[in-house]
Design an enzyme around this catalytic site. Structure first.
Site, PDB file in Angstrom:
ATOM      1  CG  ASP A 154       3.274  -7.931  -3.658  1.00  0.00           C
ATOM      2  OD1 ASP A 154       2.624  -7.002  -3.774  1.00  0.00           O
ATOM      3  OD2 ASP A 154       3.373  -8.603  -2.728  1.00  0.00           O
ATOM      4  CE1 TYR A 155      10.501  -2.513  -2.358  1.00  0.00           C
ATOM      5  CE2 TYR A 155      10.475  -2.997  -4.576  1.00  0.00           C
ATOM      6  CZ  TYR A 155      11.111  -3.143  -3.508  1.00  0.00           C
ATOM      7  OH  TYR A 155      12.343  -3.301  -3.261  1.00  0.00           O
ATOM      8  CD  GLU A 156       1.180  -5.284  -0.920  1.00  0.00           C
ATOM      9  OE1 GLU A 156       0.772  -5.152   0.515  1.00  0.00           O
ATOM     10  OE2 GLU A 156       1.162  -6.338  -1.399  1.00  0.00           O
ATOM     11  CG  HIS A 157       3.548  -0.009   2.639  1.00  0.00           C
ATOM     12  ND1 HIS A 157       2.377   0.471   3.008  1.00  0.00           N
ATOM     13  CD2 HIS A 157       3.745  -1.422   2.707  1.00  0.00           C
ATOM     14  CE1 HIS A 157       1.651  -0.647   3.265  1.00  0.00           C
ATOM     15  NE2 HIS A 157       2.436  -1.646   3.315  1.00  0.00           N
TER      16      HIS A 157
END
Length: 306
Positions: A154-157
């Site tokens: 769930d990396y978002e950046h």
């Protein structure tokens, strides 16, 4: 017809009409229910959440992050993961207990998330090999200590390009699976150009290792309608072609299609088309306020003969 011609005819029939073709090609419903837990430190416990014995149930601990956890301003650690969830209430012994009480429960951990401390949590590897080596080692320790079954990405950046992300995450998942450390892996993208470019690169190279797509449909605008939701679902199913894309809602009602506005209507429609691969919720921490009413409703829908 003599026997040799019969054999040739049978062979030709099997080539053009393989026995398993219709089974493989048909999408299928699932009784999988997944819920993120532990990110908001409001003392939610596994035992607070209602668990229907007729579904497959995954808790997803949120989050393990490759940042240091001791300093006031956390900084990236190149794949050396630390526990950032509410480990007082969601401890190794509590994981063991909920799994022994409910044979249908598995527990995973999610990597990254939106933020760490007051800043964004960035995917920030020094190199593919060093990040993978550190991540395999640190995550294996956490997964074994906590008796976990899988991971969620769930990396978002990102401080890395899509190909680097794909190689790091793909090799991590492959190694953990090959080592028998995890039995499943999921990804949690949402509809943002930068986010999608990274996850689609991962999907293209390593999609066969990804068991579920926890697509964050609640990142769409608040007030999403049933027909819009179905369109979004079909679009993302083609983006992650062949993947088990799960339907989702956010329990504080802040985005996407909410249970009050037709989420279960949309799920029933997907189910009628054999496309309901499961439901996931962000998050148990927020659902605690409303007594988990929509978790019960989700599981009841999934438990009806799928």
């Amino acid at each position: 017809m003599d026997s040799s011609k019969l054999l040739i005819a049978l062979f030709v029939f099997q080539v053009f009409f393989p026995y398993h073709m219709s089974i493989q090609a048909a999408p299928e419903n699932s009784d999988l229910f997944r819920e993120y837990i532990g990110a908001e430190f409001n003392n939610v416990k596994f035992t607070d959440v209602p668990i229907d014995s007729n579904v497959e149930f995954h808790f997803i601990l949120s989050f393990a992050i490759d940042y240091d956890s001791t300093s006031g301003s956390p900084s990236p650690t190149n794949g050396k993961f630390n526990v950032f969830w509410d480990s007082d209430n969601l401890s190794p012994s509590q994981v063991s207990s909920i799994k022994s009480t409910h044979s249908n429960v598995k527990v995973a951990l999610s990597l990254g998330g939106d933020s760490v401390g007051d800043s964004y949590a960035y995917f920030d590897p020094s190199s593919v090999d060093s990040w993978v080596s550190n991540a395999v080692s640190s995550l294996t320790d956490i997964i074994q200590e906590y008796h976990l079954d899988g991971i969620d990405i769930d990396y978002e950046h990102f401080n890395a390009n899509p190909d680097t992300f794909a190689e790091c995450i793909g090799k991590l998942v492959k190694t953990l699976k090959n080592n028998g450390v995890i039995s499943f892996a999921s990804i949690a993208p949402f509809d943002d150009d930068d986010v999608q470019s990274h996850y689609k690169a991962l999907w293209q190279s390593y999609g066969d290792l990804i068991d579920y797509v926890n697509f964050q449909f609640y990142a769409y605008d608040q007030g999403t309608t049933v027909s819009q939701f179905i369109n979004y679902f079909n679009t993302q199913s083609s983006n992650y072609n062949g993947g088990k894309v799960l339907a989702s809602f956010i329990s504080d009602g802040s985005g996407g299609l909410t249970p009050e506005n037709g989420f279960f209507t949309a799920c029933s429609r997907l189910k009628s088309e054999n496309k309901l691969h499961g439901i996931f919720v962000w998050s148990a921490d927020d659902s605690k306020r409303n007594g988990f009413r929509y978790e019960k409703q989700s599981q009841a829908l999934l438990a009806i003969s799928h």
